[in-house]
Design an enzyme around this catalytic site. Structure first.
Site, PDB file in Angstrom:
ATOM      1  N   ALA A  44       0.838  -1.200   0.000  1.00  0.00           N
ATOM      2  CA  ALA A  44       0.000   0.000   0.000  1.00  0.00           C
ATOM      3  C   ALA A  44       0.873   1.249   0.000  1.00  0.00           C
ATOM      4  O   ALA A  44       0.744   2.106  -0.881  1.00  0.00           O
ATOM      5  CB  ALA A  44      -0.934  -0.026   1.205  1.00  0.00           C
ATOM      6  N   GLY A  45       1.758   1.355   0.975  1.00  0.00           N
ATOM      7  CA  GLY A  45       2.562   2.569   1.115  1.00  0.00           C
ATOM      8  C   GLY A  45       3.492   2.803  -0.062  1.00  0.00           C
ATOM      9  O   GLY A  45       3.599   3.916  -0.576  1.00  0.00           O
ATOM     10  N   HIS A 266      -4.204 -18.002  10.509  1.00  0.00           N
ATOM     11  CA  HIS A 266      -3.967 -18.744   9.278  1.00  0.00           C
ATOM     12  C   HIS A 266      -3.840 -20.222   9.604  1.00  0.00           C
ATOM     13  O   HIS A 266      -3.078 -20.596  10.479  1.00  0.00           O
ATOM     14  CB  HIS A 266      -2.692 -18.232   8.610  1.00  0.00           C
ATOM     15  CG  HIS A 266      -2.600 -18.617   7.185  1.00  0.00           C
ATOM     16  ND1 HIS A 266      -2.416 -19.910   6.786  1.00  0.00           N
ATOM     17  CD2 HIS A 266      -2.710 -17.879   6.056  1.00  0.00           C
ATOM     18  CE1 HIS A 266      -2.396 -19.941   5.457  1.00  0.00           C
ATOM     19  NE2 HIS A 266      -2.573 -18.726   4.995  1.00  0.00           N
ATOM     20  N   ARG A 330     -10.171 -19.396   5.695  1.00  0.00           N
ATOM     21  CA  ARG A 330      -9.159 -19.578   6.728  1.00  0.00           C
ATOM     22  C   ARG A 330      -9.732 -19.733   8.123  1.00  0.00           C
ATOM     23  O   ARG A 330      -9.277 -20.568   8.900  1.00  0.00           O
ATOM     24  CB  ARG A 330      -8.218 -18.379   6.718  1.00  0.00           C
ATOM     25  CG  ARG A 330      -7.385 -18.369   5.468  1.00  0.00           C
ATOM     26  CD  ARG A 330      -6.541 -17.136   5.360  1.00  0.00           C
ATOM     27  NE  ARG A 330      -5.695 -17.269   4.177  1.00  0.00           N
ATOM     28  CZ  ARG A 330      -4.879 -16.329   3.724  1.00  0.00           C
ATOM     29  NH1 ARG A 330      -4.790 -15.176   4.360  1.00  0.00           N
ATOM     30  NH2 ARG A 330      -4.150 -16.526   2.668  1.00  0.00           N
ATOM     31  N   ARG A 435     -10.562 -12.271   6.226  1.00  0.00           N
ATOM     32  CA  ARG A 435     -10.068 -11.951   4.897  1.00  0.00           C
ATOM     33  C   ARG A 435      -9.877 -13.226   4.100  1.00  0.00           C
ATOM     34  O   ARG A 435      -9.386 -14.219   4.636  1.00  0.00           O
ATOM     35  CB  ARG A 435      -8.731 -11.209   5.002  1.00  0.00           C
ATOM     36  CG  ARG A 435      -8.133 -10.854   3.670  1.00  0.00           C
ATOM     37  CD  ARG A 435      -6.877 -10.035   3.817  1.00  0.00           C
ATOM     38  NE  ARG A 435      -5.789 -10.749   4.457  1.00  0.00           N
ATOM     39  CZ  ARG A 435      -5.073 -11.717   3.887  1.00  0.00           C
ATOM     40  NH1 ARG A 435      -5.342 -12.116   2.655  1.00  0.00           N
ATOM     41  NH2 ARG A 435      -4.080 -12.293   4.541  1.00  0.00           N
ATOM     42  N   LEU A 441      -3.048  -8.623  -0.762  1.00  0.00           N
ATOM     43  CA  LEU A 441      -2.223  -7.972  -1.775  1.00  0.00           C
ATOM     44  C   LEU A 441      -3.104  -7.094  -2.647  1.00  0.00           C
ATOM     45  O   LEU A 441      -2.753  -5.973  -3.002  1.00  0.00           O
ATOM     46  CB  LEU A 441      -1.515  -9.035  -2.625  1.00  0.00           C
ATOM     47  CG  LEU A 441      -0.673 -10.052  -1.862  1.00  0.00           C
ATOM     48  CD1 LEU A 441       0.048 -10.980  -2.832  1.00  0.00           C
ATOM     49  CD2 LEU A 441       0.336  -9.354  -0.985  1.00  0.00           C
TER      50      LEU A 441
END
Lengths: 637, 253, 236
Positions: A44-45, A266, A330, A435, A441
């Site tokens: 993101a950054g 996870h 997950r 998620r 990503l």
């Protein structure tokens, strides 16, 4: 405080386009007059910093690592989703949107998720153009694989190093801008406070990790792309340096923190092997494409796996979820591992592991195919455990991996502090309570390449940003507060190392705010964490000085923030009297042991406001409405 | 296991360093090398001595942050392995290990085992990219990439930028690192347009950073944790000679 | 962007400034030198001819005034190649030493062959040998040499060689130098391909094998002569 999500109304398919048109623009000549601070250089950054610089803004970019290329996005293995439907298997933007809302257990904003699904298409194009070496078919076309929670193949990948390749794409774009001087890069520099002037985010206080120098940087807006806070648990799949300090200091300056208890566990990680363990290593979800998860049918079966006949094995995911099988999301996979281990059917020395078996896939496809698909993952497993997964099954166990919660942001990704944005894992916006694999990503790059660079103009164009300089009282106050914290840590002169406290905190959190939670346990944890936090400030031992590189001091500041954040997580988990996604309250489950949501009372994002350390934070609720995907009991059966 | 360590200790960039001997009596064979250093550091803190500074982050062999010379070999004795993935089961009880930072003029020591590798970033900034701005990309399948080329590009792109190649090279050359990036981008049709100027600019930058040059010893290849081959250096040489011969790609010089 | 016209000389200078350029120069001059070494070997082996005067006739042919231009052209080219090779190598060596001002307390060499690591020593020793060799057999300033006396310059190569190698010290030095030359050639030949950008997983192993074969051939061929003389198999 009334939370305004600023989500556009009307048909969901056109919301983003219409919203973009309604946003004000900044003309190219004026962009040069504005400076944006970017903290964090992950997907993101890094992508945001590069893109904002390409647009003409002056960007000051910060990361605590020695190079922007090392941000922890680099460790993402499996892939990135995009609704390209290159395989004609029924995929569409709408289906990706649907899968993500459902996968998030109906705790995400529909508008945000739809936008994410739309943008997924552009991300792949952008990354291919940057030279990301995605896997190809012999024809030269892009290849795909399947991930959990989806019945289509929409995951693009670059061997088991997709995160690395995408990050290098963003990093190279960023370096290109550093080369032109449009981005000023500050590596090995950690943000330690946010400077708020006249109610707006105008800068940050940083510590140069090499010289120890504390400095202030001022700008027109501040963007945090500093990742998640999974390291609260000490043991997680996060990098050792991953921390919550930037978002936590922003929270303490007035940004609301949403859904802190939504953490993702996870299912496929290498189990803990001893007390010295410093981190947990993920084995990509993609392994569940071909690996079968099982435990012995009988309790306490200590035979080696090869000697357990087929009839005495329980492929429990395939048994319980015949339509998704080993590719359930997950949260479901993790919880089921815990259930079978709690039943005493876990394997390995500790009994806290299940098998992930490739025997059948190797027989069906041949070793070379498995090697091509997962070679580097198998090698990694072998490196760490000293066992060869081509010969016998892997042993895996769930571990903390990702945090869906984060700073509350509106549709423009702005937090409740005007001028402060949060992108990627640092915000809470798109994944709800769970998620899906290969979506982190996607979200990081969507925020960085395509969303933020469009929405940030609106704020800059429509806000009168007075010139500020270092003489402002807020700057001195923030710097003094940073220095006071540092001094306090160095002067505690206690007897225990930072790590020993962090380990203890992690155990408490894993025990009571981990894979399953109870009101009783959470209350207990709240008490213990508070005590441990106070003990920390009295008894922590940080050697050395604040002048120069002092890794203990860096850790000490981060762990201090983890204590406070841990309390907020427990409080949020206690307040949410339902089970949803990664948040599983034992009191709220269906007769079959699945998460039982309570949409009537909890269909909201919980956004917490800081009211002082030790004081109860204030809860604000953003109600979630579902016009397109109607909440149902999630079923993967 | 009992391990004797000789570790390079250096207060800061300006200070003079020296090797210091430590004993770690209770090493578990399943520990990673860095976890062994963690154990040492906890003991040092308990004794009131400053812990050994070393870079590390992901601890799963991908971020490229960790790395040190172990008995004269970058990342230790196991091939294709970073220090964080090297487990103590590969050593014997009673072993003596010499741990030193990467040494190169271009990688000055910051403290103990921590070095400054920002020269690598500047190499990338000089030309290690494809100059595509966000938004201008055609559809991902618009340009086909033969699988063999994509695979070769991926082999080269696997570089984690750890610096082991420089550390191990008798000449402290960054050729493997540069070659990997030049091969990765040059093998793909998307990166072909900038091939000449990329190699010319990166080679010029490497000179400015005072890296050494390649004398084909292949020491880098032997310690590269991602198994990158010196073929990428040949490719860099080829691209460079081609660019120079034709006079292309000099605009950035 | 305007087109920048760069003078060819400037271009050559810039090319040479880069280490890869210097390596390319070393590779190109290396090709010339390898070719010469091989040709020289073929010349030397004529000493085994059943016709004892064969090698002397070959020498006379080379020294024939009619061939003087060609001879000096070849000598100049060789000299230029040697000078360039040595200058580039020295510059790279100095630059590479400066790239690591502080060495390691412990350092292992993992794959680098002994030959590769000792290039920097085998090179100068071979160079010193070449000077000795020229002084010995071309200029006759080491040991007495004979001339057949047909033309102004027709050395009795056969006698000079055999007389020289009957001195064990001279023979030993030649053998030692040839072993070093062998190592230098082994690394140098395959390495010049790499420097010029030729490396392929399929062909490079063969290039390395061929380098070794050629290097050994040169060493064995040349060393056989002093050995044959010392053991009395080759007499005047």
């Amino acid at each position: 405080m009334q939370l305004d999500s600023k989500c556009p109304q009307g048909p969901i398919e056109t919301r983003w386009d219409r919203h973009q048109f309604s946003l004000k623009l900044v003309n190219p000549a004026n962009k040069r007059k504005h400076t944006i601070i970017m903290v964090g250089t992950g997907l993101a950054g890094g992508s945001a910093a590069a893109t904002l610089a390409e647009l003409g803004y002056n960007v000051k970019c910060f990361c605590f690592q020695d190079s922007p290329r090392r941000a922890h996005s680099i460790a993402a293995q499996g892939g990135i989703n995009a609704a390209k439907n290159y395989h004609n298997d029924g995929d569409s933007v709408y289906r990706l949107f649907y899968d993500t809302v459902k996968g998030g257990d109906f705790r995400a904003r529909e508008s945000n998720v739809y936008r994410l699904a739309q943008i997924s298409l552009n991300i792949i194009d952008q990354c291919v153009a940057q030279g990301v070496p995605f896997a190809r078919e012999y024809s030269g076309y892009l290849d795909n694989r399947s991930f959990g929670g989806a019945q289509v193949s929409r995951t693009f990948y670059a061997r088991g190093q997709t995160g690395q390749q995408l990050l290098l794409g963003a990093y190279q774009a960023l370096e290109r801008q550093i080369g032109t001087g449009q981005v000023a890069m500050f590596p090995r520099t950690e943000m330690l406070d946010l400077i708020v002037i006249d109610g707006r985010a105008r800068g940050i206080v940083t510590r140069n990790l090499i010289t120890g120098e504390v400095a202030s940087h001022l700008a027109d807006t501040v963007v945090l792309g500093t990742g998640g806070y999974g390291n609260v648990y000490y043991l997680s799949t996060n990098a050792k340096g991953s921390n919550a300090t930037a978002i936590w200091r922003a929270y303490k300056r007035g940004a609301l923190f949403a859904n802190p208890c939504f953490t993702q566990i996870h299912p496929t990680c290498i189990p803990v092997s001893g007390e010295y363990q410093s981190k947990l290593t993920l084995m990509s979800e993609s392994l569940r494409n071909d690996g079968r998860v099982w435990v012995p049918l009988k309790k306490g079966d200590t035979r080696p796996p090869s000697q357990i006949p087929e009839a005495e094995r329980d492929y429990y995911l395939e048994r319980r979820y015949p339509s998704f099988g080993n590719l359930v999301p997950r949260d479901v996979a993790s919880r089921n591992s815990k259930v079978v281990c709690d039943e005493g059917r876990g394997v390995g020395e500790t009994g806290l592991a299940v098998y992930l078996d490739f025997r059948d896939a190797i027989q069906r496809l041949g070793r070379h195919v498995i090697e091509e698909r997962y070679g580097n993952l198998f090698e990694m497993y072998e490196r760490i455990t000293g066992e060869d997964p081509y010969q016998g099954p892997m042993r895996i166990y769930p571990a903390i991996h990702y945090t869906m919660g984060g700073l509350w942001v509106d549709y423009n990704l702005m937090t409740t502090i005007p001028g402060l944005y949060a992108i990627g894992e640092a915000n809470f916006s798109d994944h709800g309570a769970n998620r899906l694999g290969a979506s982190a990503l996607m979200q990081g790059l969507a925020d960085g390449y395509f969303v933020l660079p469009n929405t940030i103009n609106d704020y800059i164009a429509s806000t009168k940003l007075e010139k500020v300089d270092g003489s402002h009282g807020a700057v001195a106050e923030a710097e003094a507060s940073v220095q006071a914290t540092t001094r306090r840590l160095l002067e505690a002169k206690g007897t225990r190392s930072v790590d020993s406290f962090h380990r203890e905190l992690g155990k408490l959190m894993w025990e009571h705010c981990g894979m399953s939670r109870t009101a009783e346990g959470l209350k207990l944890a709240l008490g213990s964490i508070g005590e441990l936090r106070e003990q920390y400030w009295r008894e922590v031992k940080v050697l050395g000085t604040d002048e120069g590189l002092n890794q203990s001091l860096e850790k000490a500041g981060r762990v201090a923030d983890f204590f406070e954040l841990a309390e907020l997580m427990c409080l949020d988990a206690l307040e949410r009297n339902e089970s949803c996604g990664g948040h599983f309250r034992e009191e709220y489950q269906t007769p079959e042991g699945e998460a039982a949501r309570d949409d009537e009372h909890f269909s909201y994002a919980a956004a917490w406001g800081f009211r002082g350390v030790g004081n109860a934070p204030e809860l604000h609720k953003e109600d979630l409405t579902f016009e397109y995907v109607h909440p149902t009991q999630r079923s993967y059966k | 296991m009992r391990i004797t360590l000789h570790i390079w200790r250096q207060e800061n960039a300006a200070a003079k360093g020296r090797m210091v001997r430590y004993e770690v009596p209770n090493v578990n064979e399943h520990m990673s090398f860095l976890e062994m250093l963690d154990v040492l550091n906890e003991e040092l803190i308990a004794k009131g001595e400053e812990p050994v500074a070393f870079d590390h982050d992901c601890r799963e062999g991908i971020c490229g942050m960790c790395g040190a010379m172990v008995n004269g070999v970058a990342h230790g004795p196991l091939a294709a392995t970073t220090l964080c993935q090297l487990h103590m089961r590969h050593f014997k009880d009673g072993d003596t290990l010499y741990i030193e930072p990467w040494r190169a003029r271009a990688f000055p020591v910051v403290k103990d085992l921590v070095v400054d590798r920002s020269a690598f970033d500047r190499l990338i900034a000089a030309g290690g990219f494809i100059g595509v701005s966000t938004g201008s990309a055609p559809d991902g399948n618009a340009v086909l990439v033969p699988k063999e080329k994509a695979d070769l590009a991926m082999d080269a792109a696997a570089c984690i930028g750890c610096g082991a190649c420089v550390a191990m090279c008798p000449n402290a050359s960054a050729s493997l690192f540069m070659g990997a990036k030049i091969a990765h981008l040059g093998l793909l049709p998307q990166g072909d347009a900038e091939r000449d100027q990329r190699v010319v600019a990166m080679v010029a930058q490497a000179n400015a950073e005072l890296f050494g040059s390649c004398t084909n010893m292949a020491e880098c290849e032997a310690v590269c944790p991602k198994g990158i081959k010196i073929e990428v250096i040949a490719r860099m040489n080829r691209d460079f000679l081609g660019a120079k011969w034709s006079g292309r790609g000099t605009a950035k010089e | 962007m305007s087109t920048v016209v760069v003078h060819p000389i400037h271009r050559a200078v810039r090319f040479y400034e880069a280490p890869i350029g210097k390596k390319a120069v070393m590779a190109a001059t290396g090709v010339i030198l390898v070719g010469y070494v091989f040709a020289h070997l073929l010349g030397n082996l004529q000493i085994y001819s059943s016709d004892a005067q064969q090698i002397n006739r070959y020498a006379a042919f080379l020294h024939n005034p009619a061939n003087a231009v060609a001879l000096w052209a070849a000598r100049s080219a060789l000299l230029a190649a040697v000078v360039l090779h040595i200058v580039a190598a020295t510059q790279l060596w100095l630059q590479n030493r400066a790239a690591r001002p502080q060495g390691y307390v412990k350092k292992k060499d993992v794959p680098a062959s002994y030959a590769a690591r000792t290039m920097v020593w085998s090179g100068p020793i071979v160079a010193a040998f070449i000077v000795f060799h020229i002084m010995h057999l071309t200029m006759g300033s080491v040991l007495p040499v004979r001339d057949i006396g047909l033309n102004p310059n027709t050395p009795d190569v056969r006698w000079n060689v055999i007389a020289g190698f009957q001195n064990p010290a001279v023979a030993g030095f030649y053998i030692f130098a040839m072993i070093l030359l062998c190592m230098h050639l082994y690394h140098g030949i395959w390495s010049l391909f790499q420097s010029l950008g030729v490396n392929h997983p399929r062909y490079t192993p063969w290039i390395q094998k061929a380098s070794a074969a050629l290097a050994i051939l040169v060493a064995v061929g040349n060393c056989s002569i002093p050995i044959a003389v010392l053991s009395g198999l080759l007499t005047y």
